[in-house]
Design an enzyme around this catalytic site. Structure first.
Site, PDB file in Angstrom:
ATOM      1  N   SER A 137      77.372 -24.027  12.550  1.00  0.00           N
ATOM      2  CA  SER A 137      77.113 -23.109  11.412  1.00  0.00           C
ATOM      3  C   SER A 137      76.796 -23.729  10.164  1.00  0.00           C
ATOM      4  O   SER A 137      75.745 -24.427  10.131  1.00  0.00           O
ATOM      5  CB  SER A 137      78.507 -22.292  11.341  1.00  0.00           C
ATOM      6  OG  SER A 137      78.348 -21.306  10.451  1.00  0.00           O
ATOM      7  N   ASP A 179      75.388 -14.394  19.498  1.00  0.00           N
ATOM      8  CA  ASP A 179      75.785 -14.661  17.943  1.00  0.00           C
ATOM      9  C   ASP A 179      75.116 -13.744  16.995  1.00  0.00           C
ATOM     10  O   ASP A 179      74.023 -13.864  16.768  1.00  0.00           O
ATOM     11  CB  ASP A 179      75.305 -16.341  17.886  1.00  0.00           C
ATOM     12  CG  ASP A 179      75.997 -16.992  16.516  1.00  0.00           C
ATOM     13  OD1 ASP A 179      76.484 -16.386  15.832  1.00  0.00           O
ATOM     14  OD2 ASP A 179      76.236 -18.100  16.788  1.00  0.00           O
ATOM     15  N   HIS A 233      79.360 -16.760  17.890  1.00  0.00           N
ATOM     16  CA  HIS A 233      79.337 -17.785  16.697  1.00  0.00           C
ATOM     17  C   HIS A 233      80.548 -18.750  17.209  1.00  0.00           C
ATOM     18  O   HIS A 233      80.376 -20.159  16.790  1.00  0.00           O
ATOM     19  CB  HIS A 233      79.424 -17.140  15.583  1.00  0.00           C
ATOM     20  CG  HIS A 233      78.955 -18.206  14.425  1.00  0.00           C
ATOM     21  ND1 HIS A 233      77.686 -18.434  14.340  1.00  0.00           N
ATOM     22  CD2 HIS A 233      79.686 -18.466  13.408  1.00  0.00           C
ATOM     23  CE1 HIS A 233      77.594 -19.163  13.097  1.00  0.00           C
ATOM     24  NE2 HIS A 233      78.651 -19.216  12.566  1.00  0.00           N
TER      25      HIS A 233
END
Ligand code: NAG
Ligand code: NAG
Ligand code: NAG
Length: 415
Positions: free
Chosen positions: A188, A358, A391
């Site tokens: 991320s 995601d 995610h």
């Protein structure tokens, strides 16, 4: 809690929630945020002796705590797992690898699952010398040489400073300690800061290769309802936000805000985490209580504003101070300088893994990044698409070892 004092006048904005980038927990986070308030420690329900002592050593691994000072005075906690569980200190040189977590979590996110599921342990057991970074302001990085964490100035940073200061400080340190070029794994926001840094031609002398999970670069395709709300409503509110220097999910003001938000028509808090991060397939929902001891973590409001600017503007630049004059003052030019991902050195080994579900690292945004990398040497770029992943699966998925970590290890071993 000290949080409440200076910030009570600020009105939080509902679209803030989009940016709870890595809230690892299902709806319980809402309850958790409330019930953890009284626990005393400023972030996390965690007290005491560091991540090594609390989590790593009990799993049967050696672990050492280090402190690294950034050029702008922050003191970052860094943990090292020098070898696997079974290895006897055989004096063999091990390949160092630095793990960089995402926003609203800290280094513990790499060690919260059992050893056979957590990336840090898996790498150690596969012969790597593992170093775990912790971004400024998180539990293991709460100090600065002159600023108090309660000072607004402590929180006056966005991810630009993580690119300019935190990442180089950690990487230099590992390089100095081991005398070897370092492999890197980011998740991320941890991917954005590496990509941005590489795009400026930095790090390549000390970094050997990088594996980027849920890559974040462009953010303009975030399509969740909350995301749209942010993009529309953000601009006018910037200055109000700037009064709120720390963004801490566990503080009373934020948890009150979240609770209020959940009463809004059209916002289903039960699906909040899914709405923000995507529909994670493979989390261990019975481990939530345990995760909540360590996460979520605070970051700066300015960091969120910077990310919201990327959603709004569709470009990747340094923080926009909001006026020509202010940008001129900070940058000597009226627009914030861009980070140009096409400038990442073409022979630098990159492994990218992105998920079909995601909601933060949207596939269209990843494709835009890949377009910037289209001239990259083909044998130096490995791209993996995991249809069922969202995610958080990349860090806490119970099956991530087979799907993602195995391929990362073989990538590292061949580059
Ligand atoms: C930081 O400020 C708090 C509250 O103002 C105070 O209690 C604490 O001792 C300070 N810490 C340091 C290291 O100065
Ligand atoms: C899920 O978490 C629980 C509680 O921590 C643990 O006992 C169990 O082994 C975990 N399951 C998997 C598949 O990791
Ligand atoms: C990025 O750099 C490439 C060539 O290095 C150039 O063609 C492109 O226009 C640049 N993009 C931006 C947004 O500046």
């Amino acid at each position: 809690m000290y949080m409440a004092s200076s910030h009570t006048t600020c009105s939080f904005l509902s679209f803030f929630l989009l940016f709870l980038f890595l809230v690892i927990v299902p709806p319980q986070v809402l309850v958790g945020a409330r019930s953890l308030n009284g626990r005393g420690r400023r972030s996390g329900g965690v007290t005491g002796d560091g991540l090594c002592e609390l989590v790593v050593i009990p799993q049967g691994y050696k672990c050492q705590e280090y402190k690294v000072q950034t050029e702008d005075g922050y003191i970052l906690g860094l943990q090292r797992i020098p070898q696997g569980r079974e290895s006897k200190g055989d004096g063999k040189k091990r390949q160092p690898v630095l793990l960089q977590h995402g926003i609203l979590v800290d280094g513990s996110s790499w060690v919260l699952n059992p050893p056979e599921e957590s990336l840090a342990f898996i790498l150690a057991d596969n012969g790597f010398d593992v170093w775990i970074a912790n971004t400024r302001g998180t539990t293991w990085s709460p100090t600065h040489i002159s600023l108090n964490i309660t000072d607004q100035a402590f929180w006056s940073f966005s991810w630009d400073e993580l690119v300019s200061y935190d990442l180089p400080a950690n990487l230099d340190f590992v390089y100095q300690q081991t005398g070897q070029k370092v492999d890197y794994v980011g998740h991320s926001l941890g991917t954005l800061i590496a990509l941005s840094s590489l795009s400026q031609g930095k790090l390549v002398d000390k970094m050997k290769s990088a594996a980027l999970l849920s890559p974040i670069a462009y953010l303009s395709h975030i399509t969740t309802p909350l995301g749209n709300l942010v993009a529309r409503a953000f601009v006018a509110e910037v200055t109000k936000w700037l009064g709120i220097s720390e963004f801490n999910l566990k503080s009373k003001i934020v948890s009150d805000f979240i609770n209020k938000l959940c009463d809004q028509p059209g916002v289903d808090c039960f699906d909040l985490v899914a709405a923000i991060t995507g529909n994670n397939c493979c989390l261990n929902h019975t481990a939530v209580e345990y995760y909540l001891k360590y996460e979520p973590q605070p970051t700066s409001t300015k960091n969120f504003i910077h990310l919201a600017q990327m959603v709004r503007d569709g470009v990747i630049t340094k923080y926009n101070y909001g006026s020509k004059e202010a940008n001129m003052k900070h940058y000597g030019q009226v627009n914030p300088p861009p980070y140009n991902m096409s400038n990442i050195p073409k022979d630098f080994p990159l492994f990218l893994s992105y998920g079909g579900r995601d909601a933060l690292s949207d596939t269209d945004d990843v494709l835009q990044l890949l377009d910037d990398l289209k001239m990259h040497d083909v044998d130096k770029l490995r791209v993996q698409y995991v249809e069922e992943y969202a995610h958080v699966d990349f860090v806490l998925g119970v099956n991530a070892k087979a799907i993602v970590y195995g391929p990362i290890i073989s990538f590292f071993n061949t580059h």
